[in-house]
Design an enzyme around this catalytic site. Structure first.
Site, PDB file in Angstrom:
ATOM      1  CD  GLU A 175      40.419  41.006  32.298  1.00 37.12           C
ATOM      2  OE1 GLU A 175      40.332  40.922  33.478  1.00 37.12           O
ATOM      3  OE2 GLU A 175      40.087  40.143  31.380  1.00 37.12           O
ATOM      4  CD  GLU A 205      40.623  35.056  31.730  1.00 38.75           C
ATOM      5  OE1 GLU A 205      39.879  36.131  32.450  1.00 38.75           O
ATOM      6  OE2 GLU A 205      41.718  35.600  32.402  1.00 38.75           O
ATOM      7  CD1 TRP A 225      33.223  38.628  36.657  1.00 36.96           C
ATOM      8  CD2 TRP A 225      31.948  40.331  34.932  1.00 36.96           C
ATOM      9  NE1 TRP A 225      33.144  38.930  35.164  1.00 36.96           N
ATOM     10  CE2 TRP A 225      32.663  39.522  34.499  1.00 36.96           C
ATOM     11  CE3 TRP A 225      31.410  41.498  35.228  1.00 36.96           C
ATOM     12  CZ2 TRP A 225      32.142  40.170  32.944  1.00 36.96           C
ATOM     13  CZ3 TRP A 225      31.768  41.933  33.760  1.00 36.96           C
ATOM     14  CH2 TRP A 225      31.521  41.213  32.994  1.00 36.96           C
ATOM     15  CD  GLU A 251      37.102  35.518  39.575  1.00 36.74           C
ATOM     16  OE1 GLU A 251      36.694  36.007  38.789  1.00 36.74           O
ATOM     17  OE2 GLU A 251      37.747  35.147  39.478  1.00 36.74           O
ATOM     18  CG  HIS A 306      32.474  33.107  36.523  1.00 34.68           C
ATOM     19  ND1 HIS A 306      33.491  32.238  35.160  1.00 34.68           N
ATOM     20  CD2 HIS A 306      33.548  34.447  35.908  1.00 34.68           C
ATOM     21  CE1 HIS A 306      33.657  33.271  34.127  1.00 34.68           C
ATOM     22  NE2 HIS A 306      33.134  34.683  35.062  1.00 34.68           N
TER      23      HIS A 306
HETATM   24  C1  GLA Z   1      38.346  38.422  33.906  1.00 33.68           C
HETATM   25  C2  GLA Z   1      39.103  37.538  34.814  1.00 33.68           C
HETATM   26  C3  GLA Z   1      40.101  36.282  35.436  1.00 33.68           C
HETATM   27  C4  GLA Z   1      37.853  36.082  35.918  1.00 33.68           C
HETATM   28  C5  GLA Z   1      37.743  36.544  34.968  1.00 33.68           C
HETATM   29  C6  GLA Z   1      36.134  36.212  35.313  1.00 33.68           C
HETATM   30  O1  GLA Z   1      38.792  38.001  32.547  1.00 33.68           O
HETATM   31  O2  GLA Z   1      41.206  37.916  33.825  1.00 33.68           O
HETATM   32  O3  GLA Z   1      40.406  35.808  35.993  1.00 33.68           O
HETATM   33  O4  GLA Z   1      38.000  36.546  36.894  1.00 33.68           O
HETATM   34  O5  GLA Z   1      37.218  37.820  34.216  1.00 33.68           O
HETATM   35  O6  GLA Z   1      34.401  36.597  33.965  1.00 33.68           O
END
Ligand code: GLA
Length: 670
Positions: free
Chosen positions: A158, A316, A324, A364, A367
């Protein structure tokens, strides 16, 4: 072989839908890895992303490297016939790096230098970061380039998440070099930026700084150019990593995971995608959005739009809650399956999650994952297994393309500029405008590619262009050519207003588009919060109005009240073999729905008849087409099909999709 992944030899001729997740074995004792392999087999996992945040493990000190654990992970995965999307591990620098290179860390507009302790803290213009990251990439490519399990390279993670813009001195130096390339001379820059306003004229390049905190409104083009520059700096990192990988492992496909749609407002993704072999996206639904499945569809259609209609990769999304958002809602019954299959319907050839096993520690830890804290004896893992079985049945559609006769156009610089200050109304939200039109198309069962403004237009019968405010005359010419050749074009308010430098086109709005649309506007008359205007065709407008003069266009609706009362609100001009519509207010959803029906009918866009909240999307391959029926409603629906549902084996003439269920009907072509 169809599809963008270079599947290892053990897959034979089979091209499966890629199914898996980010896999972080480094977070777990090695005893857990064997359990991971067994569970991945149960779930049907065939591809995992490895190494995304592994830099500190791979290079524990400036002078030592440890690849042993990664060797064992990749060998174990290959032994279990699970392919690897190997990350370059450059996303997050280890603490020793920022300690040794403090100037590599990002500086905010207020002059605060950030420190390590989170992730992605590097400045995109840092030479120290560039050097160290490329050394890491080179070592990974040399070591694993011919590993039998490697299927794909995953550059960084990202790019721009957390570190899209840095205001440090190194960035200032790079920015000046970027400006010299863009403008050549200071005179050109001063003209483009309009620096005679407020005594901002620059006499030397060294006087130009990043748009750091200042007294009042900053120069708008200085700010916009800084957004462009920042996107280009990240693109530079992508180019450097991808270029190195291509040189060292020419056969291996390369991608990076984008963050569509929202990050597109900051990052000019259309300029990035020529650097990758396949477009890949990460997407998370918004707990606060009651129609989050429509937002998901938009993200998928934007991924496909950037991929010029080709299949793309979902790398993803989440099995359930993220960690978050203010309130992290868990997914409801069937939602995991619907979300995954909507991405697939809209052109993804993969369904990957963040992440494989829910973390026990770290930011996380709350998550969701494919294996939750509760372990495999859980409803969530059973859903994950069921999805794996579904995806195995859907292998025939890999490589097929989603059918989309409409282009919804995103002009990225206009989106970026809409995030700046000093505009006629800050209630004009580019992304909300895009979403409103997208939602009207979705409700009408019309599939569109969400395309960049640089895309080829001629493959679409209909183009919808929300808020393309920064338009050069050449771009206006492209739209005119499209319409004259028989295209149907819908343009919304605050389009055509200024050039790429935000210098306003004189003579009346919508500037560059005045002739094509056959209208002229002398001033904008935005609405106050809560203000609504009535249109003569029954629609309601909010946010914006304009006293439109229909110079050479037919008036379709007028304002009955409000600041532009009695003036035209919606118009249509005939140009060559096509039509150009202008919509000068934000229509309510009923008004938008009626307009979309009308425009689609005129453009002769093929329609699918289906009940409300039943999403219908078609993928077409060389020998068959696959119609996805995703039933978001609370009623069971039966649709007539001469085909067979790949998921249940049900055959037409009527295929029933119960409430909340998905059907994928295969029909042979020809
Ligand atoms: C992003 C990041 C991941 C993780 C997810 C959590 O997409 O690339 O590393 O942090 O968010 O939702």
């Amino acid at each position: 072989m169809p599809g963008p992944i270079r599947w290892p030899a053990w897959f034979g001729d089979l091209t499966p839908v890629a199914y898996g997740a980010d896999y972080y074995p480094e977070q777990w004792p090695e005893e857990v890895w064997a359990d991971d392999m067994a569970l991945m087999a149960q779930a049907g996992v065939n591809l995992v992303t490895v190494g995304v945040f592994a830099w500190a493990k791979l290079q524990p000190t400036p002078d030592s490297w440890d690849f042993g654990w990664l060797d064992r992970v990749l060998d174990l995965l290959a032994e279990h016939r699970i392919a690897v999307d190997l990350a370059t591990a450059t996303a997050s620098t280890p603490p020793w790096f920022t300690t040794r290179h403090p100037h590599s860390a990002l500086v905010t507009a207020q002059g605060v230098r950030l420190t390590h302790g989170s992730r992605q803290v590097w400045c995109p213009s840092s030479p120290a970061y560039r050097r160290a990251s490329l050394e890491l990439v080179e070592r990974l490519a040399a070591r694993y380039g011919d590993h039998p399990g490697l299927a794909l390279w995953h550059v960084s993670n990202e790019l721009g998440c957390h570190n899209a813009v840095c205001y440090c001195d190194q960035s200032a130096t790079s920015f000046r070099a970027w400006l010299k390339l863009r403008y050549g001379t200071l005179d050109n820059l001063n003209w483009a930026w309009g620096t005679d306003f407020w005594s901002q004229r620059y006499g030397a390049w060294e006087e130009i700084l990043p748009p750091r905190a200042t007294s009042s409104f900053g120069n708008p083009t200085h700010q916009l150019d800084y957004m462009r520059f920042s996107s280009d700096e990240l693109r530079g990192q992508l180019a450097a990593e991808a270029g190195l990988l291509r040189r060292l492992t020419p056969e291996m496909p390369v991608m990076t995971n984008l963050m569509l749609p929202s990050a597109w407002g900051d990052l000019d993704y259309a300029r990035w995608v020529d650097l990758v072999d396949v477009v890949a996206n990460d997407h998370y639904t918004d707990s606060a959005d009651p129609r989050r499945h429509v937002g998901l569809a938009l993200a998928a259609d934007a991924s496909r739009g950037l991929a010029a209609g080709q299949p793309w990769l979902l790398v993803e999304h989440s099995t359930s809650a993220v960690n978050w958002q203010p309130i992290n809602r868990a997914k409801g019954p069937g939602e995991l399956r619907r979300d995954s299959l909507v991405h697939l319907a809209r052109g993804a050839d993969s369904v990957l999650f963040f992440q494989w096993r829910a973390s026990q520690a770290g930011a996380e830890r709350h998550h969701s994952a494919m294996v939750p804290h509760a372990g495999p004896d859980s409803e969530l893992f059973r859903q994950v297994q069921a999805l794996g079985a579904d995806l195995a049945r859907l292998a025939p559609l890999v490589g097929s393309q989603t059918v989309a006769p409409i282009g919804l156009v995103v002009d990225q610089p206009s989106w970026a500029a809409s995030r700046l200050d000093c505009l006629p109304s800050h209630r004009l939200d580019f992304e909300a405008g895009l979403r409103a039109w997208y939602e009207a198309l979705w409700d009408a069962h019309l599939t569109c590619d969400v395309i960049p403004s640089s895309a080829a237009f001629d493959r679409y019968r209909l183009l919808i262009v929300p808020h393309w405010s920064l338009m050069d005359l050449v771009q206006a010419e492209r739209l005119r050519d499209y319409v004259e050749a028989g295209g149907h074009l819908v343009v919304t308010f605050f389009s055509g207003v200024a050039d790429a430098s935000q210098r306003v086109h004189l003579g009346g709005y919508p500037g560059a588009l005045r002739d094509l649309l056959g209208v002229r506007v002398e001033e904008f008359r935005p609405l106050l919060d809560g203000e609504r205007v009535q249109l003569s065709d029954g629609a309601v407008g909010t946010i914006w109005t304009e006293p439109v003069q229909a110079v050479d266009a037919t008036v379709l609706a007028r304002y009955l009240d409000g600041p532009s009362a009695s003036y035209p609100a919606v118009t249509r001009a005939e140009r060559g073999r096509g039509l150009a519509w202008y919509v000068s207010t934000q229509l309510d959803s009923a008004g938008l729905g009626e307009l979309v029906d009308r425009v689609a009918e005129q453009a002769q866009v093929p329609r699918i008849d289906a009940p409300a909240d039943v999403e219908i999307v078609i993928r077409r391959g060389p020998t068959a087409q696959y119609t996805f029926v995703i039933n978001h409603s609370t009623e069971d629906v039966g649709l007539r099909f001469n085909g067979v549902d790949l998921l249940t084996g049900d055959r037409g003439p009527v295929i029933v999709a119960p409430a909340g269920a998905v059907r994928v009907v295969e029909q042979p072509l020809g």
